[in-house]
Design a protein around this motif. Structure first.
Motif, mmCIF file in Angstrom:
data_model
loop_
_atom_site.group_PDB
_atom_site.id
_atom_site.type_symbol
_atom_site.label_atom_id
_atom_site.label_comp_id
_atom_site.label_asym_id
_atom_site.label_seq_id
_atom_site.Cartn_x
_atom_site.Cartn_y
_atom_site.Cartn_z
ATOM 1 N N ARG A 188 0.837 -1.204 0.000
ATOM 2 C CA ARG A 188 0.000 0.000 0.000
ATOM 3 C C ARG A 188 0.872 1.254 0.000
ATOM 4 O O ARG A 188 0.601 2.224 -0.716
ATOM 5 C CB ARG A 188 -0.936 -0.004 1.221
ATOM 6 N N ARG A 189 1.927 1.227 0.812
ATOM 7 C CA ARG A 189 2.856 2.359 0.833
ATOM 8 C C ARG A 189 3.531 2.529 -0.522
ATOM 9 O O ARG A 189 3.734 3.654 -1.001
ATOM 10 C CB ARG A 189 3.920 2.142 1.916
ATOM 11 N N VAL A 190 3.917 1.418 -1.140
ATOM 12 C CA VAL A 190 4.574 1.462 -2.447
ATOM 13 C C VAL A 190 3.685 2.165 -3.474
ATOM 14 O O VAL A 190 4.142 3.023 -4.240
ATOM 15 C CB VAL A 190 4.928 0.035 -2.921
ATOM 16 N N ARG A 191 2.401 1.825 -3.517
ATOM 17 C CA ARG A 191 1.504 2.434 -4.497
ATOM 18 C C ARG A 191 1.408 3.943 -4.295
ATOM 19 O O ARG A 191 1.400 4.727 -5.246
ATOM 20 C CB ARG A 191 0.121 1.779 -4.412
ATOM 21 N N ARG A 192 1.349 4.352 -3.041
ATOM 22 C CA ARG A 192 1.251 5.788 -2.754
ATOM 23 C C ARG A 192 2.528 6.517 -3.152
ATOM 24 O O ARG A 192 2.478 7.585 -3.782
ATOM 25 C CB ARG A 192 0.956 5.986 -1.256
ATOM 26 N N ILE A 193 3.684 5.957 -2.799
ATOM 27 C CA ILE A 193 4.961 6.617 -3.095
ATOM 28 C C ILE A 193 5.232 6.613 -4.594
ATOM 29 O O ILE A 193 5.723 7.594 -5.172
ATOM 30 C CB ILE A 193 6.103 5.924 -2.323
ATOM 31 N N ALA A 194 4.909 5.506 -5.264
ATOM 32 C CA ALA A 194 5.164 5.392 -6.703
ATOM 33 C C ALA A 194 4.403 6.440 -7.488
ATOM 34 O O ALA A 194 4.890 6.937 -8.520
ATOM 35 C CB ALA A 194 4.797 3.993 -7.191
ATOM 36 N N ALA A 195 3.197 6.798 -7.053
ATOM 37 C CA ALA A 195 2.399 7.786 -7.781
ATOM 38 C C ALA A 195 3.137 9.117 -7.894
ATOM 39 O O ALA A 195 3.066 9.798 -8.926
ATOM 40 C CB ALA A 195 1.054 7.990 -7.082
ATOM 41 N N LEU A 197 6.600 9.474 -7.577
ATOM 42 C CA LEU A 197 7.866 9.279 -8.286
ATOM 43 C C LEU A 197 7.675 9.188 -9.790
ATOM 44 O O LEU A 197 8.528 9.647 -10.566
ATOM 45 C CB LEU A 197 8.566 8.015 -7.780
ATOM 46 N N ASP A 198 6.579 8.592 -10.228
ATOM 47 C CA ASP A 198 6.375 8.373 -11.662
ATOM 48 C C ASP A 198 6.205 9.682 -12.426
ATOM 49 O O ASP A 198 6.339 9.700 -13.656
ATOM 50 C CB ASP A 198 5.156 7.471 -11.888
ATOM 51 N N ARG A 199 5.935 10.763 -11.720
ATOM 52 C CA ARG A 199 5.791 12.060 -12.387
ATOM 53 C C ARG A 199 7.136 12.755 -12.582
ATOM 54 O O ARG A 199 7.209 13.788 -13.257
ATOM 55 C CB ARG A 199 4.850 12.960 -11.582
ATOM 56 N N ARG A 200 8.185 12.216 -11.993
ATOM 57 C CA ARG A 200 9.509 12.847 -12.104
ATOM 58 C C ARG A 200 10.255 12.333 -13.335
ATOM 59 O O ARG A 200 10.058 11.209 -13.776
ATOM 60 C CB ARG A 200 10.351 12.543 -10.864
ATOM 61 N N THR A 201 11.138 13.157 -13.862
ATOM 62 C CA THR A 201 12.004 12.708 -14.955
ATOM 63 C C THR A 201 13.072 11.770 -14.408
ATOM 64 O O THR A 201 13.332 11.737 -13.200
ATOM 65 C CB THR A 201 12.686 13.894 -15.639
ATOM 66 N N ARG A 202 13.719 11.030 -15.318
ATOM 67 C CA ARG A 202 14.799 10.141 -14.870
ATOM 68 C C ARG A 202 15.916 10.931 -14.203
ATOM 69 O O ARG A 202 16.475 10.510 -13.182
ATOM 70 C CB ARG A 202 15.347 9.347 -16.054
ATOM 71 N N ALA A 235 11.028 6.039 3.427
ATOM 72 C CA ALA A 235 12.285 6.411 2.779
ATOM 73 C C ALA A 235 12.934 5.195 2.124
ATOM 74 O O ALA A 235 13.479 5.283 1.008
ATOM 75 C CB ALA A 235 13.236 7.044 3.787
ATOM 76 N N CYS A 236 12.883 4.036 2.795
ATOM 77 C CA CYS A 236 13.448 2.813 2.214
ATOM 78 C C CYS A 236 12.665 2.387 0.979
ATOM 79 O O CYS A 236 13.255 1.993 -0.040
ATOM 80 C CB CYS A 236 13.437 1.692 3.253
ATOM 81 N N LEU A 237 11.343 2.469 1.048
ATOM 82 C CA LEU A 237 10.531 2.075 -0.102
ATOM 83 C C LEU A 237 10.737 3.030 -1.269
ATOM 84 O O LEU A 237 10.727 2.616 -2.434
ATOM 85 C CB LEU A 237 9.061 2.020 0.295
ATOM 86 N N GLU A 238 10.960 4.298 -0.984
ATOM 87 C CA GLU A 238 11.254 5.244 -2.076
ATOM 88 C C GLU A 238 12.565 4.873 -2.760
ATOM 89 O O GLU A 238 12.665 4.904 -3.996
ATOM 90 C CB GLU A 238 11.309 6.671 -1.545
ATOM 91 N N GLU A 278 8.599 -8.313 -5.054
ATOM 92 C CA GLU A 278 8.540 -7.876 -6.445
ATOM 93 C C GLU A 278 9.458 -6.685 -6.730
ATOM 94 O O GLU A 278 9.751 -6.381 -7.892
ATOM 95 C CB GLU A 278 7.105 -7.541 -6.847
ATOM 96 N N LEU A 279 9.940 -5.999 -5.682
ATOM 97 C CA LEU A 279 10.874 -4.878 -5.846
ATOM 98 C C LEU A 279 12.274 -5.204 -5.350
ATOM 99 O O LEU A 279 13.138 -4.335 -5.336
ATOM 100 C CB LEU A 279 10.360 -3.655 -5.075
#
Length: 348
Positions: A188-195, A197-202, A235-238, A278-279
């Protein structure tokens, strides 16, 4: 096979992450050092210590039944040491002696002809030890007490922050990741954090990774007690999400140096301990790289085994498995890391 390298001699004024130097003058000293060289107390094992100029260059461990197929002679040919010490750990002393004699005979036909000295041949049955190379009669026929935990060198190693776990299974457990019951909350934390991060450029993600690692390292001690000072779950999941991208993960690899490998190891172990499976591949590789750079072949092997279970096709996992299989020394990491830094534009 398990391999580990002794870190370089520390500077005259070592810092908190500096390598540790243990001095062994007698067989009992060396037997007390072996668990710290491997990272665990061996049982039913054949251990070979390759020496160069009076220092341990490489420590290799085989399951007692597997050593004949793998062969210490191959490692001796590859690394060209000046001397070798063989140690068999076996509750059945007769079986242990036979394994040692088999390996001595194999070395006699190859490495020893090339001028490599067989320095000692030691047998440990869990309670007592014998030097099978002793011909002077100084060693008691009933053996000497085997009490590595009571040896002063063990206390010195623990005081310096070195760890010898009870067995290899305890090492493997350190890369197993979080308990299964924790996965739903972490996901659940991963889904929230990923949302976010996915908006950032590489490039933004590479910069964020670099800043996070550089900020975390000063808070991490080289010893096992580092966990309390490490980053929290989010922070670790990020970090785990950032290194999904191989070009972001490579920034984390490029930051690893042999001098600071133990602090990088502490960081990525923190991340791995909070990362659902999975990560886990990329953080596992970063644990493996840090372990290799720091001379911890046992932990590198454990990472390779779990990577093989999670994703046997993961390219960096296959690279690390080859490093482990060939027992490449940590010095090789310097050249690889320099090339990686050039490719990423991190030099200059």
């Amino acid at each position: 096979m398990t391999t580990s390298y002794l870190p370089p001699v520390p500077p005259s004024d070592p810092g908190p992450g500096a390598p540790v130097r243990l001095t062994a003058r007698r067989p009992a000293d060396l037997l007390a050092a072996v668990p710290f060289l491997l990272g665990f107390h061996p049982e039913e094992s054949l251990v070979a210590l390759l020496l160069q100029a009076g220092r341990v260059l490489l420590t290799a461990r085989y399951d007692l039944g597997d050593h004949a197929e793998a062969g210490v002679a191959d490692l001796v040919e590859q690394h060209a040491p000046s001397g070798v010490v063989l140690v068999a750990y076996c509750a059945d002393a007769v079986r242990g002696r036979a394994a040692l004699q088999e390996e001595v005979d194999r070395l006699d036909r190859s490495a020893l002809d090339a001028g490599v000295e067989l320095v000692d041949v030691l047998l440990v049955d869990g309670r007592r030890w014998w030097s099978l190379a002793c011909t002077s009669g100084c060693c008691p026929s009933e053996g000497s007490p085997y009490e590595p935990g009571e040896h002063p060198l063990s206390a010195e190693a623990v005081w310096a922050g070195l760890v010898a776990r009870p067995d290899r299974a305890a090492v493997v457990a350190t890369v197993a990741g979080p308990a299964e019951e924790d996965w739903p909350d972490l996901r659940r934390r991963v889904r929230r954090i990923a949302a976010g991060l996915d908006r950032r450029t590489r490039t933004d993600r590479q910069d964020a990774l670099g800043r996070a690692v550089v900020a975390a390292l000063p808070r991490l001690d080289a010893a096992d007690g580092a966990r309390a000072a490490g980053p929290g779950d989010d922070a670790c999941l990020e970090l785990a999400l950032l290194v999904r991208d191989t070009l972001v993960r490579d920034v984390a690899c490029a930051l690893v140096t042999r001098e600071d490998a133990r602090r990088h190891l502490a960081l990525w172990q923190e991340v791995l301990a909070r990362t659902p499976p999975e990560l886990a591949a990329a953080p596992l590789c970063l644990v493996g790289v840090s372990a290799w750079a720091g001379g911890n072949g046992t932990l590198l092997n454990a990472c390779c085994e779990r990577l093989g279970e999670l994703d046997p096709t993961y390219p960096m996992g296959r690279l690390l498995t080859d490093v482990s299989r060939r027992a490449l020394p940590p010095a090789w990491w310097d050249a690889l890391a320099d090339g990686l830094r050039r490719d990423l534009g991190l030099q200059g």
